[in-house]
Design an enzyme around this catalytic site. Structure first.
Site, PDB file in Angstrom:
ATOM      1  N   CYS A 257      18.668 -19.839 -12.553  1.00  0.00           N
ATOM      2  CA  CYS A 257      20.007 -20.458 -12.947  1.00  0.00           C
ATOM      3  C   CYS A 257      21.128 -19.337 -12.633  1.00  0.00           C
ATOM      4  CB  CYS A 257      20.179 -20.723 -14.339  1.00  0.00           C
ATOM      5  SG  CYS A 257      18.907 -22.108 -14.976  1.00  0.00           S
TER       6      CYS A 257
ATOM      7  N   ARG B 251      18.812 -17.521  -5.164  1.00  0.00           N
ATOM      8  CA  ARG B 251      17.792 -17.311  -6.162  1.00  0.00           C
ATOM      9  C   ARG B 251      17.093 -18.499  -6.961  1.00  0.00           C
ATOM     10  NH1 ARG B 251      20.993 -13.349  -9.741  1.00  0.00           N
ATOM     11  NH2 ARG B 251      19.761 -13.830 -11.611  1.00  0.00           N
TER      12      ARG B 251
ATOM     13  N   TRP C  96      17.861 -23.787 -12.461  1.00  0.00           N
ATOM     14  CA  TRP C  96      16.367 -23.868 -12.398  1.00  0.00           C
ATOM     15  C   TRP C  96      15.580 -24.622 -13.384  1.00  0.00           C
ATOM     16  CZ3 TRP C  96      11.892 -21.182 -13.969  1.00  0.00           C
ATOM     17  CH2 TRP C  96      11.047 -21.145 -12.989  1.00  0.00           C
TER      18      TRP C  96
ATOM     19  N   ASN D 195      22.375 -19.813 -18.806  1.00  0.00           N
ATOM     20  CA  ASN D 195      21.037 -19.376 -18.299  1.00  0.00           C
ATOM     21  C   ASN D 195      20.292 -19.129 -19.402  1.00  0.00           C
ATOM     22  OD1 ASN D 195      22.588 -19.809 -16.022  1.00  0.00           O
ATOM     23  ND2 ASN D 195      22.299 -17.546 -15.285  1.00  0.00           N
ATOM     24  N   GLY D 196      18.907 -19.299 -19.177  1.00  0.00           N
ATOM     25  CA  GLY D 196      18.098 -18.799 -20.487  1.00  0.00           C
ATOM     26  C   GLY D 196      17.312 -19.821 -21.054  1.00  0.00           C
TER      27      GLY D 196
ATOM     28  N   LYS E 126       1.560 -13.350  -1.207  1.00  0.00           N
ATOM     29  CA  LYS E 126       2.405 -13.579  -0.084  1.00  0.00           C
ATOM     30  C   LYS E 126       2.089 -14.846   0.378  1.00  0.00           C
ATOM     31  CE  LYS E 126       5.229 -11.926  -1.169  1.00  0.00           C
ATOM     32  NZ  LYS E 126       5.959 -10.742  -1.961  1.00  0.00           N
TER      33      LYS E 126
ATOM     34  N   HIS F 234     -20.516 -10.411  -6.203  1.00  0.00           N
ATOM     35  CA  HIS F 234     -20.627 -10.840  -7.678  1.00  0.00           C
ATOM     36  C   HIS F 234     -19.985 -12.098  -7.919  1.00  0.00           C
ATOM     37  CE1 HIS F 234     -22.241  -6.712  -8.459  1.00  0.00           C
ATOM     38  NE2 HIS F 234     -21.299  -6.292  -7.862  1.00  0.00           N
TER      39      HIS F 234
ATOM     40  N   LYS G  80      14.399 -16.422  -7.573  1.00  0.00           N
ATOM     41  CA  LYS G  80      14.521 -15.031  -7.058  1.00  0.00           C
ATOM     42  C   LYS G  80      14.241 -14.084  -8.327  1.00  0.00           C
ATOM     43  CE  LYS G  80      14.528 -11.623  -4.384  1.00  0.00           C
ATOM     44  NZ  LYS G  80      13.289 -11.348  -3.828  1.00  0.00           N
TER      45      LYS G  80
HETATM   46  C1  F6R Z   1       6.966 -12.317  -5.135  1.00  0.00           C
HETATM   47  C2  F6R Z   1       8.079 -11.683  -6.170  1.00  0.00           C
HETATM   48  C3  F6R Z   1       7.590 -11.993  -7.628  1.00  0.00           C
HETATM   49  C4  F6R Z   1       8.571 -10.633  -8.329  1.00  0.00           C
HETATM   50  C5  F6R Z   1       8.541 -10.775  -9.567  1.00  0.00           C
HETATM   51  C6  F6R Z   1       9.221  -9.443 -10.438  1.00  0.00           C
HETATM   52  O1  F6R Z   1       7.119 -12.472  -3.904  1.00  0.00           O
HETATM   53  O2  F6R Z   1       8.989 -11.553  -5.665  1.00  0.00           O
HETATM   54  O3  F6R Z   1       6.359 -11.833  -7.914  1.00  0.00           O
HETATM   55  O4  F6R Z   1       8.065  -9.280  -7.736  1.00  0.00           O
HETATM   56  O5  F6R Z   1       9.239 -12.075 -10.145  1.00  0.00           O
HETATM   57  O6  F6R Z   1      10.352  -9.417 -10.203  1.00  0.00           O
HETATM   58  P1  F6R Z   1      11.248  -8.035 -10.110  1.00  0.00           P
HETATM   59  O7  F6R Z   1      10.596  -7.027  -9.300  1.00  0.00           O
HETATM   60  O8  F6R Z   1      12.930  -8.412  -9.919  1.00  0.00           O
HETATM   61  O9  F6R Z   1      11.207  -7.542 -11.496  1.00  0.00           O
END
Ligand code: F6R
Length: 610
Positions: free
Chosen positions: A2, A27, A74, A104-105, A487, A506, A605
């Site tokens: 959000c 985001r 979001w 947000n939250g 990824k 395993h 994001k």
């Molecule tokens: C995957 C990705 C996420 C972030 C995770 C932590 O590509 O970007 O797994 O790495 O949400 O985010 P940060 O680094 O902002 O704490």
């Protein structure tokens, strides 16, 4: 996740609000909305489409206003639908809408509050926890929005950043922060609120980072901040310059591709101030802290967690002290055994990840006060909460899938291994010189990996028809296998798993058929011969191997074995080069499948809720 933007001004604020929302789009969101004060009433437009569509609706309705709030949502509580989109309205007593609010939250006690408010006659239009807050503020409102928000905050449990306006009080906006980021932006005769300073680029560079418990009263002529006790407080004003052009795509198809190709620059910039290895790279008192500690605890989530796992191999091997790495969301609820001589390291691109921030607070509550963060945002909560910090210089990362943030984190973590090693007398001058030389050459080494893109595109075409993939690595390349799998799954939606190659027999070997591509990271290191045996195990069972092999590994292409040769063996820093090639594989597979690469479904994001 959000996003919030709000403004009080003596001009039409709608362009600033819409532009702010556009800046927050990266985001991730599934609906958006805007509410403004116009001609003695609150007006609202909401959409489950993009911000551009919201803007078209706003223009159609000819809205013009000098006070307003806007939001990208979001979904957490309630489906992504227009009636759940923010802003939420309330106006029980007057009949008309009196309060408009964005949030947000997550409000944890929303059920209890909803029941209370229903019992006194409030009717709920949405399934959100946010609408509860709007009604609560309306219920407490007696002509002073600040007082109502302050009282409401006393009843709220959970995390929130709020921006609220009232139909009775033009030119006033009240914000509150607890656990979710919120900044106030200061202008000339106008003031702003936003969940991220980036949203205000172009409007103001004067930013106040609100603290947990703060309630902020914004009018045209002033910004007054009150802490959790209700006392008026001063907070530092930061000048934040967001470079224009950072959000431009240039010649690239997606931000993710742009960010992958920016890595030589990002890593170079992250190393910019490193003339020699010294603990002071991490802060003024780092030397003392590194002397005192005898172990490291790394806390992070997702890709940042995999950076931490890689760092474990480096720190233990170079600095010779034990390292444990924990997923932040697990650590905070685990009954762990604390030790005051621990260096607690958080890793976070955004510096606002709720799970990592809470894990940090938890570690501190257990008496571990030696804290350090590796973070890409100098002004973030993570940097403010830690004693020591290394700021990576990846620049703004817009693609949801982390790329340049990851490789710059790895770069900083390698420096950390060297700095601790130095303090612990484990870094002879000649070794330091060799490592520094490798670090300085790293941007060029990454550039030569990027030059392999055409070969990766060829593989990606074949990957796009698969439903599953295995990623194998050994030693310090095992976390890179995990990251390669993450990824691929997050942007192509192909199911992928990362495994240490020795674990194959395993269990996961049962999955291997001609339909399961097995991506193998094959650097020339002491585990190479063992890795080749693991590859044989796959090959013998009809599995198809896709191998990223260092130039001098003697692994040749043959039936069902495809090889891309990496330009050079890069010793301890090899995980960084292998991470880059796996980013390209995920990116081009997603492109071949036509997914929304920069905004993969269901993901955001910056994960500022638990
Ligand atoms: C995957 C990705 C996420 C972030 C995770 C932590 O590509 O970007 O797994 O790495 O949400 O985010 P940060 O680094 O902002 O704490």
């Amino acid at each position: 996740m959000c996003g919030i933007v709000g403004a009080v001004a003596q001009r039409n604020v709608i362009p600033a609000l819409l532009e702010g929302l556009k800046r927050l789009e990266y985001r991730g969101y599934d609906s958006c909305g805007i509410a403004v004060y116009q001609q003695d009433a609150l007006h609202r437009v909401r959409s489950t489409d993009r911000v551009a569509e919201l803007a078209a609706q706003v223009h159609e309705q000819q809205l013009q206003a000098d006070t307003g709030i806007a939001h990208t949502r979001w979904a957490t509580h309630g489906a992504p639908a227009t009636h759940n989109a923010h802003p939420h309205f309330s106006g029980h007593e007057s009949g008309a809408s009196r309060i408009a609010l964005v949030h947000n939250g997550i409000i944890e006690n929303h059920d209890v509050l909803r029941d209370e408010l229903r019992n006194i006659g409030y009717v709920f239009e949405s399934q959100t926890d946010t609408e509860v807050v709007a009604h609560l503020i309306d219920h407490l409102y007696q002509g002073d929005l600040l007082a109502a928000v302050q009282q409401a905050c006393l009843r709220l449990q959970g995390a929130y950043a709020l921006a609220v306006i009232a139909s009775n009080e033009p030119h006033r906006m009240v914000g509150a922060r607890n656990g979710s980021p919120l900044v106030a932006g200061l202008g000339e005769g106008e003031n702003f609120l936003a969940s991220d300073a980036l949203a205000l680029a172009g409007e103001t560079s004067q930013i106040i980072y609100l603290e947990d418990g703060d309630v902020v009263d914004l009018k045209i002529e002033h910004v007054h901040i009150f802490d959790a006790s209700g006392a008026q407080v001063e907070r530092a004003i930061h000048t934040v310059h967001l470079q224009s052009g950072e959000a431009d795509l240039g010649p690239y198809r997606h931000y993710m591709q742009k960010e992958i190709f920016e890595q030589p620059r990002a890593v170079g910039d992250t190393l910019q101030d490193v003339e020699a290895i010294t603990p002071e790279l991490f802060g003024d008192n780092a030397s003392q802290t590194f002397e005192q500690i005898d172990r490291v605890l790394i806390l992070a989530c997702g890709t940042s967690y995999y950076a931490g796992l890689t760092a474990k191999y480096w720190i233990e091997s170079i600095a010779r002290i034990p390292v444990s790495v924990e997923i932040a969301s697990e650590y905070r609820y685990r009954d762990s055994v604390p030790n005051a001589d621990t260096l607690v390291v958080t890793i976070s691109q955004s510096g606002e990840t709720a799970d990592t921030l809470s894990a940090l607070k938890h570690a501190r509550s257990l008496g571990m006060e030696n804290t350090l963060t590796i973070c890409n945002v100098a002004t973030s909560a993570m940097v403010r909460e830690c004693k020591l910090a290394y700021i990576t210089r990846a620049g703004v990362e817009i693609g949801v899938a982390s790329t340049k943030a990851f490789t710059t984190q790895l770069t900083a973590l390698f420096l950390l291994a060297l700095a601790i090693a130095q303090v612990k007398n484990q870094l002879p001058a000649e070794k330091e010189a060799v490592y520094l030389k490798s670090l300085r050459h790293l941007p060029k080494a990454i550039a030569s990996v990027l030059a392999l893109e055409p070969q990766v595109i060829d593989w990606a075409e074949r990957f796009s028809s698969k439903e599953h993939a295995l990623f194998l690595g050994r030693g310090m390349h095992y976390p890179i296998a995990l990251e390669g799998a993450l990824k691929l799954k997050e942007i192509s939606y192909i199911h992928a798993e990362g495994y240490p190659a020795g674990e194959l027999k395993h269990g996961p070997l049962a999955l291997v058929t001609e339909a399961m591509p097995v991506v193998t990271i094959a650097p020339r290191d002491e585990l190479l011969e063992k890795l080749k045996s693991n590859m044989e195990e796959v090959h013998a069972r009809g599995g198809e191997l896709y191998v990223f092999a260092d130039a001098d590994t003697n692994i040749a292409s043959s039936t069902n074995i495809h090889v891309i040769r990496m330009p050079e063996n890069y010793g301890m820093l090899s995980p960084i080069l292998h991470a880059v090639i796996l980013q390209l594989l995920a990116y081009h597979t997603a492109c071949a499948l036509g997914t929304d690469v920069d905004k993969p479904r269901n993901l955001a994001k910056s994960v500022t809720v638990e």
